[in-house]
Design an enzyme around this catalytic site. Structure first.
Site, PDB file in Angstrom:
ATOM      1  N   HIS A 261      40.401  31.587  40.731  1.00 25.23           N
ATOM      2  CA  HIS A 261      40.476  30.455  42.350  1.00 25.23           C
ATOM      3  C   HIS A 261      40.653  32.166  43.328  1.00 25.23           C
ATOM      4  O   HIS A 261      39.902  31.339  44.457  1.00 25.23           O
ATOM      5  CB  HIS A 261      41.980  30.595  41.901  1.00 25.23           C
ATOM      6  N   GLU A 262      40.033  33.506  43.032  1.00 24.41           N
ATOM      7  CA  GLU A 262      40.409  34.641  43.976  1.00 24.41           C
ATOM      8  C   GLU A 262      38.627  34.783  43.848  1.00 24.41           C
ATOM      9  O   GLU A 262      38.494  34.388  44.891  1.00 24.41           O
ATOM     10  CB  GLU A 262      40.981  35.882  43.616  1.00 24.41           C
TER      11      GLU A 262
ATOM     12  N   HIS B 290      37.305  31.877  46.474  1.00 25.02           N
ATOM     13  CA  HIS B 290      37.693  32.218  48.045  1.00 25.02           C
ATOM     14  C   HIS B 290      36.375  32.795  48.572  1.00 25.02           C
ATOM     15  O   HIS B 290      35.810  32.711  49.363  1.00 25.02           O
ATOM     16  CB  HIS B 290      38.881  32.988  47.946  1.00 25.02           C
TER      17      HIS B 290
END
Length: 270
Positions: free
Chosen positions: A137-138, A141
């Site tokens: 997820h990170e 980004h």
């Protein structure tokens, strides 16, 4: 009126030129700041964060963060090569660290692939696959250039400027503060409060990254179930929050699992 329409056309044309496409989702995003500008700045701030923070002395957990990070990195690079967006990773210099801070349930990835986890999120991750959920997820980004998009939006909205060099020349303090907010390196070392669009996009992309890395994507909804339980019902209503509610996230992730399973079955390690 004609003059106003003329200016509107110029502005519309400028914004069209200054748009980029998010890999995987195809969404158009404002991009008046280049990676060549924002990545070196984010590296400088990352070095400062790591220098001032206390890194975890838990060798097992630290090794796991680096191991998962390496696998996610390879998955991103493989997928980017196959999908034809390797240029989006130009300038990335990956790094993965675990910060000793049990009171901070957080993790983030700066533009350019610099990742930090806090020990406070590790119990919710529970195991290596849970770490992969957060890591995917990170990293998503960063790959989707959400920090750069936020910087571009902030410069247009707050400073009325589209060029980072011009902004630094006319309002260096305001531009520097905006940069720190955009890349998630503020004084509280907190993660950038991405919009719901950014969060949902990172959920979708991150699910693909972890699946290609050989981690079962079915762990993603379960992670958010644990996160929801850990919040004790203290999260604000979704309409008041910049993030999707835990329930919305879980529902969206479950809907995306069939596609993610295809990647998992294709790339999973024997």
């Amino acid at each position: 009126m004609k003059y106003f329409n003329f200016l509107s056309l110029i502005l519309a044309g400028f914004l069209m030129v200054q748009c980029a496409t998010v890999p995987v989702t195809g969404r158009k995003q404002l991009s008046t700041v280049s990676n060549d500008e924002i990545i070196p700045m984010s590296f400088t701030q990352y070095e400062q964060v790591i220098k001032e923070a206390k890194l975890s002395d838990d060798k097992e957990q630290t090794a796991m963060i680096k191991r998962v990070g390496s696998r996610i990195q390879k998955a991103v690079e493989l997928y980017a090569a196959e999908q034809g967006f390797s240029d989006a990773l130009r300038g990335f210099n990956w790094e993965f660290n675990l910060i000793d801070n049990d009171s901070t349930v957080n993790a983030w990835c700066m533009p350019g692939g610099k990742v930090a986890f806090y020990t406070g999120i590790m119990p919710i991750c529970k195991d290596e696959t849970g770490v992969a959920v957060v890591m995917g997820h990170e990293v998503a980004h960063a790959v989707a250039s959400h920090g750069r998009e936020r910087m571009s939006q902030g410069m247009m909205a707050q400073l009325g400027l589209g060029s980072l060099q011009v902004a630094m020349g006319s309002n260096p303090t305001g531009t520097q503060e905006l940069l720190m907010q955009s890349i998630g390196a503020g004084t509280q070392l907190g993660m950038l409060k991405f919009s719901r669009t950014h969060e949902s996009e990172a959920d979708k992309i991150g699910l693909i990254f972890m699946a290609i890395a050989g981690y079962n994507p079915e762990a993603a909804p379960k992670f958010w179930e644990r996160m929801s339980a850990g919040s004790g019902g203290q999260a604000p209503p979704e309409w008041q929050s910049t993030h999707p509610s835990h329930e919305t996230r879980i529902s969206d992730l479950n809907a995306q699992l069939p596609k993610a399973r295809e990647y998992y079955n294709k790339y999973k390690r024997n």
